[in-house]
Design a protein around this motif. Structure first.
Motif, PDB file in Angstrom:
ATOM      1  N   ARG A 148       0.860  -1.178   0.000  1.00 28.54           N
ATOM      2  CA  ARG A 148       0.000   0.000   0.000  1.00 28.54           C
ATOM      3  C   ARG A 148       0.901   1.234   0.000  1.00 28.54           C
ATOM      4  O   ARG A 148       2.109   1.134   0.264  1.00 28.54           O
ATOM      5  CB  ARG A 148      -0.926   0.014   1.210  1.00 28.54           C
ATOM      6  CG  ARG A 148      -0.196   0.045   2.542  1.00 28.54           C
ATOM      7  CD  ARG A 148      -1.154   0.036   3.718  1.00 28.54           C
ATOM      8  NE  ARG A 148      -1.904  -1.214   3.755  1.00 28.54           N
ATOM      9  CZ  ARG A 148      -1.464  -2.329   4.336  1.00 28.54           C
ATOM     10  NH1 ARG A 148      -0.249  -2.354   4.903  1.00 28.54           N
ATOM     11  NH2 ARG A 148      -2.185  -3.418   4.363  1.00 28.54           N
ATOM     12  N   THR A 149       0.337   2.362  -0.292  1.00 33.47           N
ATOM     13  CA  THR A 149       1.106   3.609  -0.300  1.00 33.47           C
ATOM     14  C   THR A 149       1.602   3.930   1.116  1.00 33.47           C
ATOM     15  O   THR A 149       0.840   3.869   2.083  1.00 33.47           O
ATOM     16  CB  THR A 149       0.254   4.768  -0.828  1.00 33.47           C
ATOM     17  OG1 THR A 149      -0.134   4.484  -2.178  1.00 33.47           O
ATOM     18  CG2 THR A 149       1.028   6.080  -0.798  1.00 33.47           C
ATOM     19  N   SER A 190       5.112   4.120  -3.381  1.00 29.88           N
ATOM     20  CA  SER A 190       4.025   3.282  -3.883  1.00 29.88           C
ATOM     21  C   SER A 190       4.565   2.359  -4.966  1.00 29.88           C
ATOM     22  O   SER A 190       5.571   2.660  -5.619  1.00 29.88           O
ATOM     23  CB  SER A 190       2.882   4.136  -4.438  1.00 29.88           C
ATOM     24  OG  SER A 190       3.351   5.002  -5.464  1.00 29.88           O
TER      25      SER A 190
END
Length: 250
Positions: free
Chosen positions: A160-161, A183
């Protein structure tokens, strides 16, 4: 006879980041450099090779804590400018021991100049093919039995970011701040650096720079280094660091 200078295209990487790097990250990075490499750098005898020297955290530690010659390799003009500005303030005795190389290590003619080499905060920025050329160049630049210390890159793509805020720093009436956003983008990691300068009432400037990173596990890097004569050093299993030694030459 006048020698014609060798003029090459220089890298503009870090043109934005160079202004903000030291003010926002220097304290934390200096402590990390000392923790990861301090003992080995202090014990260097023939030389210290600082690959991807940036603004000079490893180089400055080597000049302060060892009597060895230092080779600082930094292709990016913006970061090299900060490095040379820092070196200009040193006593002549220390400046005389450091040489700054403005091109990638595989484009220099360094042979057996150091018994300690450091890749700090830079391996993740190199694609696999470029890493291969670097390992070969390091094996030439090290003396037999010399050691290489690599700060490990991310081992895998982020699921995930990930956002990391940098601690604000005040300079007079201005406050400098920033954040790093990582990311996944295909097989690479997209790292966006956002910086700003503000007063108590307003944002004066905002800047952005994007970097690409290639994840690699410890096992993969050990495998890449093996054909170039490197073997892991026993007793060095720091989660951030890969430590290897040059056992022979191809």
């Amino acid at each position: 006879m006048t020698r014609t200078p060798n003029i090459r295209q220089e890298s503009d990487s870090y043109a934005v980041t160079a202004e903000f790097y030291d003010i926002l990250q220097a304290d934390e990075d200096e402590a990390r450099v000392r923790r990861l490499y301090g003992r080995e750098i202090a014990e260097a005898r023939s030389g210290v090779l600082d690959i991807g020297a940036g603004t000079g955290r490893v180089t400055m530690l080597a000049l302060a804590d060892s009597w060895a010659d230092v080779h600082a390799v930094e292709p990016a003009r913006a970061m090299r400018t900060s490095l040379l500005t820092r070196l200009a303030t040193l006593p002549a005795e220390q400046r005389d021991r450091v040489t700054v190389h403005p091109h990638p290590l595989d484009e220099t003619a360094l042979h057996a100049v150091a018994d300690v080499a450091v890749c700090h905060n830079m391996i993740g920025c190199l694609p696999p093919a470029v890493r291969g050329r670097l390992w070969s160049a390091i094996s030439r630049a090290l003396t037999p039995g010399g050691s290489l210390f690599v700060q490990l890159p991310p081992a895998r793509l982020p699921v995930r970011t990930v956002v990391r805020l940098l601690t604000d720093k005040r300079v007079g009436a201005h406050v400098y701040g920033g954040r790093m956003t990582m990311s996944a983008a295909g097989y690479r990691i997209r790292t966006r650096a956002d910086y700003w300068v503000r007063t108590a009432d307003d944002v004066l400037r905002e800047h952005t720079e994007t970097f690409w990173m290639w994840p690699a596990t410890r096992a993969r890097l050990v495998g890449e280094l093996a054909p170039h004569g490197f073997v892991p050093l026993p007793g060095r299993d720091d989660s951030e660091l890969l430590a290897v030694a040059l056992r022979g030459r191809r």
